[in-house]
Design a protein around this motif. Structure first.
Motif, PDB file in Angstrom:
ATOM      1  N   ARG A  87     -55.664   5.515 -37.323  1.00 58.17           N
ATOM      2  CA  ARG A  87     -56.692   5.344 -36.295  1.00 58.17           C
ATOM      3  C   ARG A  87     -56.599   6.441 -35.237  1.00 58.17           C
ATOM      4  N   ASP A  94     -51.485   2.112 -37.971  1.00 55.17           N
ATOM      5  CA  ASP A  94     -52.594   2.222 -37.026  1.00 55.17           C
ATOM      6  C   ASP A  94     -52.555   3.545 -36.265  1.00 55.17           C
ATOM      7  N   ARG A  97     -53.606  -6.992 -35.344  1.00 61.53           N
ATOM      8  CA  ARG A  97     -54.216  -6.542 -34.084  1.00 61.53           C
ATOM      9  C   ARG A  97     -54.709  -7.738 -33.273  1.00 61.53           C
TER      10      ARG A  97
END
Length: 209
Positions: free
Chosen positions: A186, A182, A121
């Motif tokens: 997330r 992700d 990231r």
């Protein structure tokens, strides 16, 4: 009359590896907490308990430090063997049952993703405004794509592949990616366990014959 101790290259090498590891650990923590651009070599040196000159002597510059950090984070240590030659990958290759092989492979991929996702990231954000860093990451991704060919062969095992090796490698490149993890963990709030189970099903359904 004093007697000089014999020079111990093994001890020196061990100390050098400890220093390198301390620098990498400090860099990981600082990059994830503060971002790539905001993290200075001075801060990394202080975090590692070494001199600034030591960081430059070991890595040359911050960009190269980041590149090596990514490699070490993927493998989990600084041993030279690629991930496809590690014990976990060999266990996948040795498993005769296709479903179990997919599960072992998914577990290995999840552990890698959990380590590397935070630093990926950081790199993604920094590369948007740093052309040299972006070029470095393209080289890292190219090497990863090559590694996927070996990964496809390992996970296929005695059953073989359901598609040609290039498509299998491309499929693994996508579903193994930290970006996919992700999005699921997330954005959708999946647990790491649910992500791992999904990954095993995808490997079994799209890659293994």
């Amino acid at each position: 009359m004093s007697v000089k101790r014999p020079y111990s290259s093994a001890k020196r090498q061990a100390q050098a590896r400890e220093t390198r590891r301390a620098i990498l650990d400090a860099a990981y923590q600082l990059f994830v907490a503060n971002g790539y651009a905001a993290t200075t070599i001075q801060a990394i040196a202080e975090g590692a308990g070494v001199a600034v000159q030591t960081v430059y002597a070991v890595f040359g510059n911050k960009r190269e430090l980041l590149r090596q950090l990514i490699e070490v984070t993927i493998t989990g240590d600084d041993e030279p063997e690629p991930i496809t030659e590690r014990a976990e990958a060999l266990a996948v290759a040795a498993e005769p049952d296709a479903r179990r092989r997919a599960e072992l492979d998914a577990a290995m991929s999840r552990s890698i993703t959990e380590r590397v996702a935070p630093i990926i990231r950081v790199v993604g954000e920094a590369a948007a405004s740093d052309p040299e860093l972006a070029a470095m990451m393209e080289a890292v991704k190219a090497a990863r794509r090559e590694e996927m060919i070996t990964s496809a062969t390992i996970v296929a095992g005695p059953d073989g592949l359901s598609v040609d090796v290039d498509e299998a490698a491309a499929t693994l490149y996508v579903i193994y990616s930290p970006q996919v993890a992700d999005m699921l963990m997330r954005d959708y709030g999946w647990s790491a366990e649910r992500y791992e189970q999904w990954l095993a099903r995808m490997i079994l359904a799209t890659v293994i014959a």
